[in-house]
Scaffold this motif. Structure first.
Motif, PDB file in Angstrom:
ATOM      1  N   UNK A   8      27.552  31.207  47.509  1.00 41.29           N
ATOM      2  CA  UNK A   8      28.093  32.354  47.861  1.00 41.29           C
ATOM      3  C   UNK A   8      29.541  32.326  47.881  1.00 41.29           C
ATOM      4  N   UNK A   9      30.112  31.228  48.444  1.00 41.48           N
ATOM      5  CA  UNK A   9      31.728  31.250  48.465  1.00 41.48           C
ATOM      6  C   UNK A   9      32.229  31.397  47.196  1.00 41.48           C
ATOM      7  N   UNK A  10      31.433  30.588  46.012  1.00 45.37           N
ATOM      8  CA  UNK A  10      32.281  30.515  44.900  1.00 45.37           C
ATOM      9  C   UNK A  10      32.319  31.980  44.477  1.00 45.37           C
ATOM     10  N   UNK A  11      31.123  32.596  44.535  1.00 45.91           N
ATOM     11  CA  UNK A  11      30.963  34.134  44.162  1.00 45.91           C
ATOM     12  C   UNK A  11      31.913  35.105  44.727  1.00 45.91           C
ATOM     13  N   UNK A  12      32.237  34.719  45.807  1.00 47.49           N
ATOM     14  CA  UNK A  12      33.223  35.528  46.664  1.00 47.49           C
ATOM     15  C   UNK A  12      34.509  35.390  45.977  1.00 47.49           C
ATOM     16  N   UNK A  13      34.988  34.022  45.661  1.00 44.07           N
ATOM     17  CA  UNK A  13      36.219  33.735  44.857  1.00 44.07           C
ATOM     18  C   UNK A  13      36.350  34.213  43.562  1.00 44.07           C
ATOM     19  N   UNK A  14      35.253  33.986  42.818  1.00 43.03           N
ATOM     20  CA  UNK A  14      35.158  34.629  41.319  1.00 43.03           C
ATOM     21  C   UNK A  14      35.378  36.058  41.260  1.00 43.03           C
ATOM     22  N   UNK A  15      34.437  36.412  42.130  1.00 46.11           N
ATOM     23  CA  UNK A  15      34.327  37.878  42.307  1.00 46.11           C
ATOM     24  C   UNK A  15      35.285  38.668  42.536  1.00 46.11           C
ATOM     25  N   UNK A  16      36.256  38.236  43.525  1.00 44.63           N
ATOM     26  CA  UNK A  16      37.695  38.666  43.957  1.00 44.63           C
ATOM     27  C   UNK A  16      38.668  38.790  42.663  1.00 44.63           C
ATOM     28  N   UNK A  17      38.661  37.822  41.982  1.00 48.89           N
ATOM     29  CA  UNK A  17      39.606  37.587  40.740  1.00 48.89           C
ATOM     30  C   UNK A  17      38.998  38.533  39.890  1.00 48.89           C
ATOM     31  N   UNK A  18      37.613  38.574  39.507  1.00 53.60           N
ATOM     32  CA  UNK A  18      37.215  39.452  38.287  1.00 53.60           C
ATOM     33  C   UNK A  18      37.575  40.915  38.773  1.00 53.60           C
ATOM     34  N   UNK A  19      37.598  41.143  40.060  1.00 58.81           N
ATOM     35  CA  UNK A  19      37.893  42.524  40.608  1.00 58.81           C
ATOM     36  C   UNK A  19      39.366  42.815  40.041  1.00 58.81           C
ATOM     37  N   UNK A  20      40.135  42.007  40.179  1.00 57.87           N
ATOM     38  CA  UNK A  20      41.399  42.238  39.710  1.00 57.87           C
ATOM     39  C   UNK A  20      41.656  42.424  38.120  1.00 57.87           C
ATOM     40  N   UNK A  21      40.870  41.776  37.563  1.00 57.96           N
ATOM     41  CA  UNK A  21      40.866  41.912  36.165  1.00 57.96           C
ATOM     42  C   UNK A  21      40.254  43.339  35.670  1.00 57.96           C
ATOM     43  N   UNK A  22      39.208  43.622  36.287  1.00 60.06           N
ATOM     44  CA  UNK A  22      38.214  45.055  36.201  1.00 60.06           C
ATOM     45  C   UNK A  22      39.312  46.168  36.603  1.00 60.06           C
ATOM     46  N   UNK A  23      40.017  46.152  37.772  1.00 58.23           N
ATOM     47  CA  UNK A  23      40.908  46.938  38.172  1.00 58.23           C
ATOM     48  C   UNK A  23      41.966  47.428  37.193  1.00 58.23           C
ATOM     49  N   UNK A  24      42.609  46.296  36.655  1.00 62.62           N
ATOM     50  CA  UNK A  24      43.759  46.560  35.704  1.00 62.62           C
ATOM     51  C   UNK A  24      43.086  47.273  34.424  1.00 62.62           C
ATOM     52  N   UNK A  25      42.038  46.767  33.995  1.00 60.08           N
ATOM     53  CA  UNK A  25      41.195  47.605  32.871  1.00 60.08           C
ATOM     54  C   UNK A  25      40.830  48.979  33.134  1.00 60.08           C
ATOM     55  N   UNK A 240      34.376  48.451  42.915  1.00 58.86           N
ATOM     56  CA  UNK A 240      34.845  47.279  41.854  1.00 58.86           C
ATOM     57  C   UNK A 240      34.808  46.102  42.600  1.00 58.86           C
ATOM     58  N   UNK A 241      35.315  45.863  43.664  1.00 52.08           N
ATOM     59  CA  UNK A 241      35.147  44.592  44.667  1.00 52.08           C
ATOM     60  C   UNK A 241      33.776  44.125  44.638  1.00 52.08           C
ATOM     61  N   UNK A 242      32.749  45.307  45.436  1.00 47.40           N
ATOM     62  CA  UNK A 242      31.358  44.718  45.410  1.00 47.40           C
ATOM     63  C   UNK A 242      30.722  44.661  44.114  1.00 47.40           C
ATOM     64  N   UNK A 243      31.109  45.433  43.148  1.00 50.45           N
ATOM     65  CA  UNK A 243      30.536  45.124  41.826  1.00 50.45           C
ATOM     66  C   UNK A 243      30.758  43.408  41.198  1.00 50.45           C
ATOM     67  N   UNK A 244      32.067  43.208  41.393  1.00 50.12           N
ATOM     68  CA  UNK A 244      32.415  42.030  40.801  1.00 50.12           C
ATOM     69  C   UNK A 244      31.789  40.671  41.628  1.00 50.12           C
ATOM     70  N   UNK A 245      31.778  41.015  43.060  1.00 50.50           N
ATOM     71  CA  UNK A 245      30.852  39.876  43.645  1.00 50.50           C
ATOM     72  C   UNK A 245      29.602  39.963  43.227  1.00 50.50           C
TER      73      UNK A 245
END
Length: 290
Positions: A8-25, A240-245
């Protein structure tokens, strides 16, 4: 249960970073109605700049953010200028152009850094349990999580309260109407590209601190950002944040309890399910015409 909390913690971390990438796109797509297929390569470029700062000069990778943003921002502006020269069949030709540009960036990284996995020095050290509980993490992971959430909050406030933020939302909603209201669409689109480059820079540096990077990673990052954008629906930063997580959680659970080779397949199955049953995304709004 021993695997649940770390996953869960790994998913939160990776998900937050993925959210930044997705928001830029999503920012670029919303403003220009163009999918920048080189966006993942821009993230990867920032990650390799962070690697160079650490391996060559011994600095913390996060100190590379200003230099990485300068490089990534200049390349993003170059892509924007060249995209604006495309007038015929813009949607199709822009996809071909950005995909080709991404290949150029990947091969440039491959020539300079070679096709070897690179990881931060902190990842190579023994990781201690975090906060006296069975979550093994590095301080860089904590920094990445906090920094990503703060940056998303700032972006949300910027889009909501600033003049340029409202201009981006206006151009995203209706380009012609925004133009009639005195907004310069080209300048607004350039701002979207620059903000997208900033998000890509921070995401790339953060990604390098807790995950091995290779020259071929950029294409997969673009695909995941696109999946998250479709999963969340256009126009929702919390979505986007929830979807990334959710995407990161599906991947980490698959890797922890089943087989790591199935993780990307689970992502694509989730993507197809949303396309079939929820075409507007989990948090997108149905648009009306007329």
């Amino acid at each position: 249960m021993d695997l649940l909390l770390p996953a869960i913690f790994t998913a939160l971390t990776i998900g937050a970073v993925y959210a930044l990438i997705a928001l830029g796109l999503a920012l670029v797509f919303g403003a220009m109605k163009i999918i920048n297929l080189a966006h993942g390569e821009l993230v990867l470029l920032a990650a390799y700049i962070g690697y160079m700062f650490e391996s060559q000069w011994g600095y913390n990778p996060y100190l590379a953010i200003p230099v990485a943003f300068l490089v990534v921002g200049l390349i993003a502006c170059l892509i924007f200028i060249l995209l604006n020269r495309i007038t015929r069949q813009r949607e199709l030709n822009s996809l071909i152009f950005t995909y080709s540009f991404g290949i150029i960036i990947t091969n440039a990284i491959l020539i300079i850094a070679r096709n070897e996995p690179r990881m931060s020095a902190e990842m190579q050290e023994t990781v201690e349990p975090l906060l006296a509980i069975d979550i093994f993490a590095t301080y860089s992971q904590l920094i990445a999580l906090v920094l990503a959430i703060l940056l998303m909050l700032v972006l949300w406030l910027w889009l909501k309260n600033s003049w340029y933020g409202r201009a981006v939302r206006a151009v995203t909603s209706n380009r012609n109407a925004a133009k009639l209201m005195g907004i310069n669409p080209v300048r607004t689109e350039l701002v979207s590209f620059v903000i997208g480059a900033l998000l890509a820079t921070v995401a790339g540096i953060a990604l390098y601190t807790f995950q091995p990077i290779t020259p071929g990673l950029g294409h997969m990052l673009t695909i995941k950002a696109f999946i998250i954008t479709v999963l969340a629906g256009i126009g929702s930063i919390p979505g986007v944040l929830i979807g990334s997580i959710l995407l990161a959680l599906a991947q980490t659970m698959t890797e922890s309890y089943f087989n790591a080779s199935f993780a990307n397949m689970v992502s694509m199955l989730l993507f197809l399910a949303v396309l079939i049953f929820l075409p507007n995304g989990l948090f997108g709004k149905t648009q009306r015409r007329g």
